[in-house]
Design a protein around this motif. Structure first.
Motif, PDB file in Angstrom:
ATOM      1  N   GLY A  17       0.813  -1.216   0.000  1.00 22.35           N
ATOM      2  CA  GLY A  17       0.000   0.000   0.000  1.00 22.35           C
ATOM      3  C   GLY A  17       0.843   1.260   0.000  1.00 22.35           C
ATOM      4  N   VAL A  71       1.120   4.220  -2.940  1.00 24.44           N
ATOM      5  CA  VAL A  71       0.922   5.644  -2.673  1.00 24.44           C
ATOM      6  C   VAL A  71       2.148   6.444  -3.113  1.00 24.44           C
ATOM      7  CG1 VAL A  71       0.650   7.352  -0.834  1.00 24.44           C
ATOM      8  CG2 VAL A  71      -0.747   5.284  -0.818  1.00 24.44           C
ATOM      9  N   VAL A  73      -3.901   5.844  -5.305  1.00 22.69           N
ATOM     10  CA  VAL A  73      -3.685   6.311  -3.933  1.00 22.69           C
ATOM     11  C   VAL A  73      -4.766   5.763  -2.999  1.00 22.69           C
ATOM     12  CG1 VAL A  73      -3.688   8.368  -2.455  1.00 22.69           C
ATOM     13  CG2 VAL A  73      -2.377   8.356  -4.565  1.00 22.69           C
ATOM     14  N   ALA A 108      -4.082   3.462   0.189  1.00 21.87           N
ATOM     15  CA  ALA A 108      -4.528   3.864   1.524  1.00 21.87           C
ATOM     16  C   ALA A 108      -5.416   2.799   2.158  1.00 21.87           C
ATOM     17  CB  ALA A 108      -5.265   5.195   1.444  1.00 21.87           C
ATOM     18  N   VAL A 131      -3.122   0.028   3.362  1.00 26.49           N
ATOM     19  CA  VAL A 131      -2.432   0.418   4.600  1.00 26.49           C
ATOM     20  C   VAL A 131      -3.389   0.307   5.776  1.00 26.49           C
ATOM     21  CG1 VAL A 131      -1.377   2.358   5.811  1.00 26.49           C
ATOM     22  CG2 VAL A 131      -0.705   1.862   3.465  1.00 26.49           C
ATOM     23  N   ALA A 132      -4.617   0.765   5.609  1.00 22.27           N
ATOM     24  CA  ALA A 132      -5.608   0.680   6.682  1.00 22.27           C
ATOM     25  C   ALA A 132      -5.949  -0.777   7.013  1.00 22.27           C
ATOM     26  CB  ALA A 132      -6.868   1.448   6.286  1.00 22.27           C
TER      27      ALA A 132
END
Length: 131
Positions: free
Chosen positions: A72, A76, A110, A114, A117-118
């Motif tokens: 992730g 980004v 992106v 994101a 990552v979350a």
């Protein structure tokens, strides 16, 4: 005669991850290059999740969450790099999301990064609280 010819006792099952890696890559390419925002986001998430799963299954990673966060963050950073190199600075507003095709596609990358990552962070927190 063996019950399952060609397979040893060590490798009883085949892995489902290569199919999901290929499907995620194909969907992400279709979504990003044609400009279909939901398809691009879903395909990139499927691709990143499959990478994390295949690395965990093969023993290169002990848990999938750090790999998911890493993929992730990489997405980004790559999207930000392309945006800085290819777009004028006046294009970096949310009002321009539907305006330019390149900016909209970079936003999709992106968003997928994101979300990964979350997901990786949440999965790691949930895994630690289950102990």
């Amino acid at each position: 005669m063996e019950e399952q010819p060609g397979l040893s006792d060590q490798y009883r099952m085949s892995s489902p991850w290569p199919v999901f890696v290929a499907l995620g890559l194909a969907l992400s390419e279709i979504g990003v290059f044609i400009g279909l925002f939901p398809v691009a986001v879903f395909g990139l998430i499927l691709f990143g999740g499959s990478i994390a799963g295949i690395l965990t299954e093969s023993g290169y990673a002990t848990r999938p969450w750090p790999t998911l966060v890493g993929v992730g963050v990489l997405l980004v950073l790559l999207a930000a790099l392309v945006a800085v190199l290819q777009l004028p600075t006046s294009a970096f507003t949310l009002a321009n999301v539907g305006e330019g095709p390149l900016f909209t596609r970079l936003v999709a990358v992106v968003v997928a990064g994101a979300v990964m990552v979350a997901m990786g962070g949440a999965g790691s927190v949930v895994e630690q609280t289950k102990v």
